[in-house]
Design a protein around this motif. Sequence first.
Motif, PDB file in Angstrom:
ATOM      1  N   PRO A 122       0.831  -1.220   0.000  1.00  0.00           N
ATOM      2  CA  PRO A 122       0.000   0.000   0.000  1.00  0.00           C
ATOM      3  C   PRO A 122       0.858   1.259   0.000  1.00  0.00           C
ATOM      4  O   PRO A 122       1.731   1.429   0.853  1.00  0.00           O
ATOM      5  N   VAL A 123       0.609   2.136  -0.940  1.00  0.00           N
ATOM      6  CA  VAL A 123       1.419   3.347  -1.103  1.00  0.00           C
ATOM      7  C   VAL A 123       1.410   4.196   0.165  1.00  0.00           C
ATOM      8  O   VAL A 123       2.454   4.708   0.601  1.00  0.00           O
ATOM      9  N   ALA A 124       0.266   4.337   0.785  1.00  0.00           N
ATOM     10  CA  ALA A 124       0.133   5.241   1.930  1.00  0.00           C
ATOM     11  C   ALA A 124       0.896   4.769   3.158  1.00  0.00           C
ATOM     12  O   ALA A 124       1.130   5.563   4.085  1.00  0.00           O
ATOM     13  N   ARG A 125       1.295   3.508   3.184  1.00  0.00           N
ATOM     14  CA  ARG A 125       1.970   2.977   4.371  1.00  0.00           C
ATOM     15  C   ARG A 125       3.480   3.195   4.355  1.00  0.00           C
ATOM     16  O   ARG A 125       4.130   3.118   5.391  1.00  0.00           O
ATOM     17  N   VAL A 126       4.060   3.452   3.204  1.00  0.00           N
ATOM     18  CA  VAL A 126       5.525   3.518   3.085  1.00  0.00           C
ATOM     19  C   VAL A 126       6.009   4.908   3.479  1.00  0.00           C
ATOM     20  O   VAL A 126       5.695   5.903   2.829  1.00  0.00           O
ATOM     21  N   GLN A 127       6.813   4.974   4.546  1.00  0.00           N
ATOM     22  CA  GLN A 127       7.290   6.253   5.068  1.00  0.00           C
ATOM     23  C   GLN A 127       8.790   6.440   4.857  1.00  0.00           C
ATOM     24  O   GLN A 127       9.285   7.568   4.900  1.00  0.00           O
ATOM     25  N   GLU A 128       9.519   5.362   4.655  1.00  0.00           N
ATOM     26  CA  GLU A 128      10.967   5.447   4.458  1.00  0.00           C
ATOM     27  C   GLU A 128      11.411   4.254   3.621  1.00  0.00           C
ATOM     28  O   GLU A 128      10.761   3.204   3.628  1.00  0.00           O
ATOM     29  N   ILE A 129      12.507   4.426   2.899  1.00  0.00           N
ATOM     30  CA  ILE A 129      13.119   3.345   2.130  1.00  0.00           C
ATOM     31  C   ILE A 129      14.565   3.175   2.573  1.00  0.00           C
ATOM     32  O   ILE A 129      15.271   4.164   2.802  1.00  0.00           O
ATOM     33  N   HIS A 130      14.995   1.925   2.704  1.00  0.00           N
ATOM     34  CA  HIS A 130      16.397   1.604   2.960  1.00  0.00           C
ATOM     35  C   HIS A 130      17.039   1.031   1.702  1.00  0.00           C
ATOM     36  O   HIS A 130      16.406   0.242   0.977  1.00  0.00           O
ATOM     37  N   LEU A 131      18.285   1.396   1.488  1.00  0.00           N
ATOM     38  CA  LEU A 131      19.114   0.808   0.444  1.00  0.00           C
ATOM     39  C   LEU A 131      20.416   0.332   1.078  1.00  0.00           C
ATOM     40  O   LEU A 131      20.953   0.995   1.971  1.00  0.00           O
ATOM     41  N   ALA A 132      20.930  -0.802   0.598  1.00  0.00           N
ATOM     42  CA  ALA A 132      22.183  -1.341   1.135  1.00  0.00           C
ATOM     43  C   ALA A 132      22.785  -2.279   0.110  1.00  0.00           C
ATOM     44  O   ALA A 132      22.209  -2.528  -0.953  1.00  0.00           O
ATOM     45  N   GLY A 133      23.939  -2.830   0.443  1.00  0.00           N
ATOM     46  CA  GLY A 133      24.612  -3.784  -0.432  1.00  0.00           C
ATOM     47  C   GLY A 133      24.578  -5.185   0.153  1.00  0.00           C
ATOM     48  O   GLY A 133      24.639  -5.360   1.370  1.00  0.00           O
ATOM     49  N   TYR A 134      24.487  -6.175  -0.721  1.00  0.00           N
ATOM     50  CA  TYR A 134      24.471  -7.584  -0.289  1.00  0.00           C
ATOM     51  C   TYR A 134      25.733  -8.290  -0.773  1.00  0.00           C
ATOM     52  O   TYR A 134      26.514  -7.764  -1.557  1.00  0.00           O
ATOM     53  N   GLU A 135      25.900  -9.508  -0.278  1.00  0.00           N
ATOM     54  CA  GLU A 135      27.009 -10.363  -0.714  1.00  0.00           C
ATOM     55  C   GLU A 135      26.443 -11.570  -1.445  1.00  0.00           C
ATOM     56  O   GLU A 135      25.538 -12.241  -0.934  1.00  0.00           O
ATOM     57  N   ASP A 136      26.953 -11.839  -2.638  1.00  0.00           N
ATOM     58  CA  ASP A 136      26.485 -12.967  -3.436  1.00  0.00           C
ATOM     59  C   ASP A 136      27.267 -14.217  -3.039  1.00  0.00           C
ATOM     60  O   ASP A 136      28.469 -14.328  -3.290  1.00  0.00           O
ATOM     61  N   ARG A 137      26.569 -15.185  -2.409  1.00  0.00           N
ATOM     62  CA  ARG A 137      27.189 -16.444  -1.990  1.00  0.00           C
ATOM     63  C   ARG A 137      26.951 -17.566  -2.992  1.00  0.00           C
ATOM     64  O   ARG A 137      27.201 -18.726  -2.695  1.00  0.00           O
ATOM     65  N   GLY A 138      26.454 -17.229  -4.152  1.00  0.00           N
ATOM     66  CA  GLY A 138      26.211 -18.245  -5.172  1.00  0.00           C
ATOM     67  C   GLY A 138      24.848 -18.885  -5.028  1.00  0.00           C
ATOM     68  O   GLY A 138      23.956 -18.675  -5.860  1.00  0.00           O
ATOM     69  N   THR A 139      24.650 -19.672  -3.981  1.00  0.00           N
ATOM     70  CA  THR A 139      23.351 -20.322  -3.753  1.00  0.00           C
ATOM     71  C   THR A 139      22.335 -19.362  -3.157  1.00  0.00           C
ATOM     72  O   THR A 139      21.135 -19.610  -3.212  1.00  0.00           O
ATOM     73  N   HIS A 140      22.819 -18.271  -2.574  1.00  0.00           N
ATOM     74  CA  HIS A 140      21.920 -17.305  -1.951  1.00  0.00           C
ATOM     75  C   HIS A 140      22.627 -15.963  -1.828  1.00  0.00           C
ATOM     76  O   HIS A 140      23.857 -15.866  -1.950  1.00  0.00           O
ATOM     77  N   LEU A 141      21.828 -14.921  -1.595  1.00  0.00           N
ATOM     78  CA  LEU A 141      22.362 -13.590  -1.318  1.00  0.00           C
ATOM     79  C   LEU A 141      22.314 -13.346   0.181  1.00  0.00           C
ATOM     80  O   LEU A 141      21.346 -13.708   0.851  1.00  0.00           O
ATOM     81  N   LEU A 142      23.374 -12.746   0.710  1.00  0.00           N
ATOM     82  CA  LEU A 142      23.474 -12.471   2.137  1.00  0.00           C
ATOM     83  C   LEU A 142      23.433 -10.966   2.362  1.00  0.00           C
ATOM     84  O   LEU A 142      24.233 -10.217   1.788  1.00  0.00           O
ATOM     85  N   ASP A 143      22.503 -10.535   3.180  1.00  0.00           N
ATOM     86  CA  ASP A 143      22.306  -9.109   3.455  1.00  0.00           C
ATOM     87  C   ASP A 143      23.351  -8.648   4.458  1.00  0.00           C
ATOM     88  O   ASP A 143      23.125  -8.677   5.666  1.00  0.00           O
ATOM     89  N   THR A 144      24.511  -8.197   3.955  1.00  0.00           N
ATOM     90  CA  THR A 144      25.626  -7.855   4.830  1.00  0.00           C
ATOM     91  C   THR A 144      25.764  -6.369   5.124  1.00  0.00           C
ATOM     92  O   THR A 144      26.456  -5.994   6.068  1.00  0.00           O
ATOM     93  N   HIS A 145      25.148  -5.517   4.324  1.00  0.00           N
ATOM     94  CA  HIS A 145      25.339  -4.066   4.473  1.00  0.00           C
ATOM     95  C   HIS A 145      26.823  -3.716   4.422  1.00  0.00           C
ATOM     96  O   HIS A 145      27.275  -2.807   5.111  1.00  0.00           O
ATOM     97  N   GLY A 146      27.573  -4.422   3.578  1.00  0.00           N
ATOM     98  CA  GLY A 146      29.005  -4.208   3.528  1.00  0.00           C
ATOM     99  C   GLY A 146      29.535  -3.813   2.167  1.00  0.00           C
ATOM    100  O   GLY A 146      30.754  -3.800   1.968  1.00  0.00           O
ATOM    101  N   TYR A 147      28.632  -3.487   1.248  1.00  0.00           N
ATOM    102  CA  TYR A 147      29.034  -3.196  -0.128  1.00  0.00           C
ATOM    103  C   TYR A 147      28.176  -2.071  -0.684  1.00  0.00           C
ATOM    104  O   TYR A 147      27.120  -1.740  -0.126  1.00  0.00           O
ATOM    105  N   PRO A 148      28.583  -1.500  -1.831  1.00  0.00           N
ATOM    106  CA  PRO A 148      27.715  -0.514  -2.483  1.00  0.00           C
ATOM    107  C   PRO A 148      26.396  -1.147  -2.907  1.00  0.00           C
ATOM    108  O   PRO A 148      26.283  -2.378  -3.055  1.00  0.00           O
ATOM    109  N   VAL A 149      25.402  -0.324  -3.125  1.00  0.00           N
ATOM    110  CA  VAL A 149      24.117  -0.799  -3.638  1.00  0.00           C
ATOM    111  C   VAL A 149      24.340  -1.384  -5.035  1.00  0.00           C
ATOM    112  O   VAL A 149      25.019  -0.792  -5.874  1.00  0.00           O
TER     113      VAL A 149
END
Length: 274
Positions: free
Chosen positions: A197-224
């Motif tokens: 719902p559009v009216a519910r979104v008050q903020e957006i986060h952006l971060a970088g992940y790490e590609d582990r091959g079988t899955h992506l890991l949300d590390t907040h350690g890289y550029p977007v």
Amino acid sequence: MSKARIQACGIGLRAQHIDQILAEKPAIPWLEILTDNHLIAGSVQQEYVIEIAEYYPLTFHGVGMSLGSVDPLNRDYFQKIKALADRINPAWISDHLCWSSVQGLVTHDLLPLPYNEETLQHLANRILQAQDLLERPLMIENVSSYLQYQHSELNEWEFLSALTDLADCKLLLDVNNIYVNAYNHDFDAFEYLQAIPVARVQEIHLAGYEDRGTHLLDTHGYPVSDQVWQLYEAALQRFGAVPTLIEWDNHVPPLERLLAEAAHAKQVQDHVLS
């Protein structure tokens, strides 16, 4: 403390940058603090953030509410957040849609929940309790995950939509987490966006992940990543000029690099919304 309007693209306040920010006072639209790092009254960490608040609008972002747990809410923890909020007057307070403690044991991880009616009711009640304790609205964030529950009856975006309605709360939409989960659980990230719902979104986060091959890991350690920037463009087309924050918690770069990432987010905003 002033409560200036939160807009454009901010950054997360990290210890590595505090002295430089206070000395140079660069042009930063707003800063998000990791609430849990600043809750001890009289500590250097708290005094720093009180000084920062004299110059920049702040938001509070926590990891310790454990809203999905069956443990009673930690009233002492909430009292500390409220005391700091009363002193600084942040634009808003947020935490995660997860559980992180059981029987008083803190896991130090943001663990996902089954998406069903029982969890919906439980979380909505906990969010309402948390707001009563804080005497302020609470915004919740979607988390990254690496497993799914067999007991789930709804997909993630259906659950989020229903929860924000039931608890009448706002949503901190983490676009990186949407992309990570879409890859890990094989769903369409753009379909997810269109269902929120559009009216519910008050903020957006952006971060970088790490590609582990079988899955992506949300590390907040890289550029977007390029893929997340594309998803961010779609989010802006749907939700408009939502305040956006760059998270960078591991391999923290120099302040100038972090500000450049936020400036790029602002450029994307201007391009999409012009």
